[in-house]
Motif scaffolding. Sequence first.
Motif, mmCIF file in Angstrom:
data_model
loop_
_atom_site.group_PDB
_atom_site.id
_atom_site.type_symbol
_atom_site.label_atom_id
_atom_site.label_comp_id
_atom_site.label_asym_id
_atom_site.label_seq_id
_atom_site.Cartn_x
_atom_site.Cartn_y
_atom_site.Cartn_z
ATOM 1 N N HIS A 1 -0.124 -11.423 2.180
ATOM 2 C CA HIS A 1 0.475 -12.991 2.446
ATOM 3 C C HIS A 1 2.062 -12.999 1.227
ATOM 4 O O HIS A 1 3.018 -13.394 2.001
ATOM 5 C CB HIS A 1 -0.400 -14.166 2.964
ATOM 6 N N ALA A 2 1.187 -13.209 0.444
ATOM 7 C CA ALA A 2 2.157 -13.649 -0.539
ATOM 8 C C ALA A 2 3.595 -12.446 -1.352
ATOM 9 O O ALA A 2 4.149 -12.941 -1.937
ATOM 10 C CB ALA A 2 1.565 -13.472 -2.236
ATOM 11 N N VAL A 3 3.376 -11.551 -0.337
ATOM 12 C CA VAL A 3 4.782 -10.352 -0.557
ATOM 13 C C VAL A 3 5.260 -10.138 0.227
ATOM 14 O O VAL A 3 5.950 -8.871 0.420
ATOM 15 C CB VAL A 3 3.916 -9.817 -1.822
ATOM 16 N N MET A 4 4.698 -10.644 1.489
ATOM 17 C CA MET A 4 4.638 -10.529 2.590
ATOM 18 C C MET A 4 6.577 -9.724 2.807
ATOM 19 O O MET A 4 7.120 -8.842 3.548
ATOM 20 C CB MET A 4 4.506 -11.005 3.671
ATOM 21 N N ASN A 5 7.311 -10.845 1.998
ATOM 22 C CA ASN A 5 9.149 -11.068 2.550
ATOM 23 C C ASN A 5 9.136 -9.464 1.868
ATOM 24 O O ASN A 5 9.919 -8.763 2.624
ATOM 25 C CB ASN A 5 9.664 -11.820 2.257
ATOM 26 N N MET A 6 8.687 -9.174 0.913
ATOM 27 C CA MET A 6 9.267 -7.688 0.253
ATOM 28 C C MET A 6 8.541 -6.721 0.076
ATOM 29 O O MET A 6 9.098 -5.642 0.948
ATOM 30 C CB MET A 6 9.169 -7.923 -0.898
ATOM 31 N N LEU A 7 7.534 -7.095 0.955
ATOM 32 C CA LEU A 7 7.019 -5.527 1.883
ATOM 33 C C LEU A 7 7.565 -4.777 3.201
ATOM 34 O O LEU A 7 7.577 -3.653 3.078
ATOM 35 C CB LEU A 7 5.415 -6.314 2.136
ATOM 36 N N CYS A 8 8.093 -5.726 4.116
ATOM 37 C CA CYS A 8 8.844 -6.065 5.265
ATOM 38 C C CYS A 8 9.904 -5.217 4.945
ATOM 39 O O CYS A 8 10.664 -4.887 5.766
ATOM 40 C CB CYS A 8 8.710 -7.357 5.975
ATOM 41 N N GLU A 9 10.527 -5.453 3.390
ATOM 42 C CA GLU A 9 11.699 -4.671 3.272
ATOM 43 C C GLU A 9 11.571 -3.795 2.611
ATOM 44 O O GLU A 9 12.533 -2.783 1.847
ATOM 45 C CB GLU A 9 12.531 -5.351 1.808
ATOM 46 N N GLY A 10 10.257 -3.264 1.989
ATOM 47 C CA GLY A 10 10.290 -1.805 1.056
ATOM 48 C C GLY A 10 9.929 -1.722 0.492
ATOM 49 O O GLY A 10 9.909 -0.267 0.116
ATOM 50 N N TYR A 11 9.293 -2.793 -0.185
ATOM 51 C CA TYR A 11 9.544 -2.688 -1.519
ATOM 52 C C TYR A 11 8.532 -3.711 -2.633
ATOM 53 O O TYR A 11 8.125 -4.126 -1.696
ATOM 54 C CB TYR A 11 10.974 -2.485 -2.666
ATOM 55 N N LEU A 12 8.566 -3.201 -3.557
ATOM 56 C CA LEU A 12 7.808 -4.369 -4.055
ATOM 57 C C LEU A 12 7.950 -4.927 -5.314
ATOM 58 O O LEU A 12 8.168 -3.643 -6.612
ATOM 59 C CB LEU A 12 5.730 -4.299 -4.375
ATOM 60 N N ILE A 13 7.673 -5.628 -6.184
ATOM 61 C CA ILE A 13 8.722 -5.818 -7.542
ATOM 62 C C ILE A 13 7.274 -5.985 -8.250
ATOM 63 O O ILE A 13 6.064 -7.279 -7.927
ATOM 64 C CB ILE A 13 9.479 -6.863 -8.133
ATOM 65 N N LEU A 14 6.626 -5.682 -9.337
ATOM 66 C CA LEU A 14 5.746 -5.651 -9.781
ATOM 67 C C LEU A 14 5.545 -6.609 -11.571
ATOM 68 O O LEU A 14 7.282 -6.225 -12.136
ATOM 69 C CB LEU A 14 5.275 -4.105 -10.545
ATOM 70 N N PRO A 15 4.903 -6.794 -12.039
ATOM 71 C CA PRO A 15 5.075 -7.288 -13.265
ATOM 72 C C PRO A 15 5.709 -6.784 -14.274
ATOM 73 O O PRO A 15 5.331 -4.988 -14.427
ATOM 74 C CB PRO A 15 3.742 -7.869 -13.696
ATOM 75 N N GLY A 16 6.658 -6.971 -15.213
ATOM 76 C CA GLY A 16 7.762 -6.057 -15.951
ATOM 77 C C GLY A 16 8.835 -5.596 -15.367
ATOM 78 O O GLY A 16 9.630 -5.220 -16.151
ATOM 79 N N GLY A 17 8.851 -5.348 -14.059
ATOM 80 C CA GLY A 17 10.109 -5.728 -13.572
ATOM 81 C C GLY A 17 10.235 -4.483 -12.779
ATOM 82 O O GLY A 17 11.550 -3.997 -12.577
ATOM 83 N N HIS A 18 9.099 -3.585 -12.829
ATOM 84 C CA HIS A 18 8.996 -2.268 -12.179
ATOM 85 C C HIS A 18 9.049 -2.491 -10.658
ATOM 86 O O HIS A 18 8.907 -3.809 -9.654
ATOM 87 C CB HIS A 18 7.777 -1.493 -12.240
ATOM 88 N N ARG A 19 9.406 -1.268 -9.732
ATOM 89 C CA ARG A 19 9.894 -1.842 -9.040
ATOM 90 C C ARG A 19 9.248 -0.413 -7.402
ATOM 91 O O ARG A 19 9.473 0.911 -7.940
ATOM 92 C CB ARG A 19 11.308 -2.015 -7.977
ATOM 93 N N MET A 20 8.496 -1.205 -7.001
ATOM 94 C CA MET A 20 7.594 -0.406 -6.000
ATOM 95 C C MET A 20 8.217 -0.051 -4.181
ATOM 96 O O MET A 20 8.074 -0.507 -3.664
ATOM 97 C CB MET A 20 5.852 -0.565 -5.817
ATOM 98 N N GLY A 21 7.942 1.250 -4.347
ATOM 99 C CA GLY A 21 8.815 1.534 -2.737
ATOM 100 C C GLY A 21 7.947 2.328 -1.923
ATOM 101 O O GLY A 21 7.488 2.876 -2.834
ATOM 102 N N ILE A 22 7.485 1.620 -0.967
ATOM 103 C CA ILE A 22 7.239 1.984 0.210
ATOM 104 C C ILE A 22 7.172 2.396 1.263
ATOM 105 O O ILE A 22 8.690 1.704 1.656
ATOM 106 C CB ILE A 22 5.717 0.435 0.604
ATOM 107 N N CYS A 23 7.450 3.562 1.725
ATOM 108 C CA CYS A 23 7.203 4.134 3.516
ATOM 109 C C CYS A 23 5.850 3.880 4.063
ATOM 110 O O CYS A 23 4.133 4.484 3.835
ATOM 111 C CB CYS A 23 7.863 5.493 3.157
#
Lengths: 288, 169
Positions: free
Chosen positions: A73-95
């Motif tokens: 629920h806390a990252v739904m906006n990012m999840l729906c755009e296909g990515y998550l920002i992780l602590p440290g600024g790393h980006r996780m892309g999701i398909c």
Amino acid sequence: MMKYLLEALAYLPEPVKTCILRHPQAKHVEELRLRRGQPVTCTVRGVEIPFPVQAGEELMQVMIDRATERSPHAVMNMLCEGYLILPGGHRMGICGTGVYREGKLRTMRDISSLSIRVAREIHGVADGAVGEVMTRGSSVLCIGPPGCGKTTFLRDLIRQLGSLYHQRIAVVDERRELGACIGGVPQFDLGPSTDILSSVGKAEGIEMLLRSMSPQWIALDEITAMRDVRAMVQASYCGVRFLATAHAESFEDLKARPVYQSLLREKVFRLLLCLNREKELLPMELSA
Amino acid sequence: MIRVLGAVMVLLGATWIGIRKTLCYLSQISQLKALSTSMEMLQCELNYTMYSVPKILDLISERSKAPWDQYFSQLSGEIGKGTPRELAARRSLEACPKLNLPGDALLALLEFSTALGSYDLDGENRICKLSSLRVSQSLERLEREKGPLVKSYIALGASTGIALIILML
């Protein structure tokens, strides 16, 4: 360098992490990729290296759980755009498979691929440009192909303008890649006089910052939408200057893209900094 | 004299058992009320701050009364560690020996703790609403039964004591 990789690998189970860290090229890893049923790979200098570990459903679920802190629920906006920002600024892309409700993308299920782009902070990459930027005192646009280091460059430029020239800079960190704030604390050094607005859309953020923080510069990473461009043009009339990045191989490529044409037409930027794949910086003055 | 003293002790002991039962009952009511408040706060945090579940649980733990402070803090730790949700909920219950809930409320709490952090905001809100409703129903039932049950526990204790005294004397 290993510090950034270790942060990014924290989302992997221990055996997979160990396997990657044992590789002689480990410290140069730029990206990790997991595709369901395929070996885990790491990208080093643009080349994908496979590891003898298969990316199964369980492995991917563990990574998603860790990355979302089991709180979709806390990252739904990012999840729906296909990515998550992780602590440290790393980006996780999701398909995966998009789940729609009432015509709106609500979440992703059946995750098929994951990628983690390792963010790095390199002090000094903007050494050759910061003096020029200050002397000209005009808005700067940094362009380059994906993965050439535009965000790293912009981060260092912001840091140096703040710490060396005491400039008041406000950052609209929409994807939390520039400052990567956690609990209000930036994970990257953006200098002592930088105000960071995280997870707010660029257009909205520019308006908010103009109203509330009276910045001398506004920094934005990856201009991609027409509404952001419109907000920048409006704000440029108020006297604020921009430090921004955009995806484009060259000035010709930039001119050919409709979204940037109004920025060039309105002469929002006077200085163009072109980064190439070899990480060389070529300044270019845009005619007044 | 000794017989009389023994009789008095038996009477007091039996009455004390009745009172203990009553206190346990009242503590269930008080814990359910506190749980209901904590769940309300949790839902507010979910919607307002949209923090991660472990962080929200930590915040709620700081603001909740005992034993809920311990329960939510334990649950936050377990979820943060990556313990499977159901196991995390069970471990948190075990870590709070002072928790005293009726069966239906306990089941509602376990299901709530297990489902927390599985859905989008709409889903989380529905889970919160459903669990709050179940806790409220349990609370209402206890409140409804409170008067007659408390009286009968005390009466039962006292009459058992008297019966024992009669038998002894």
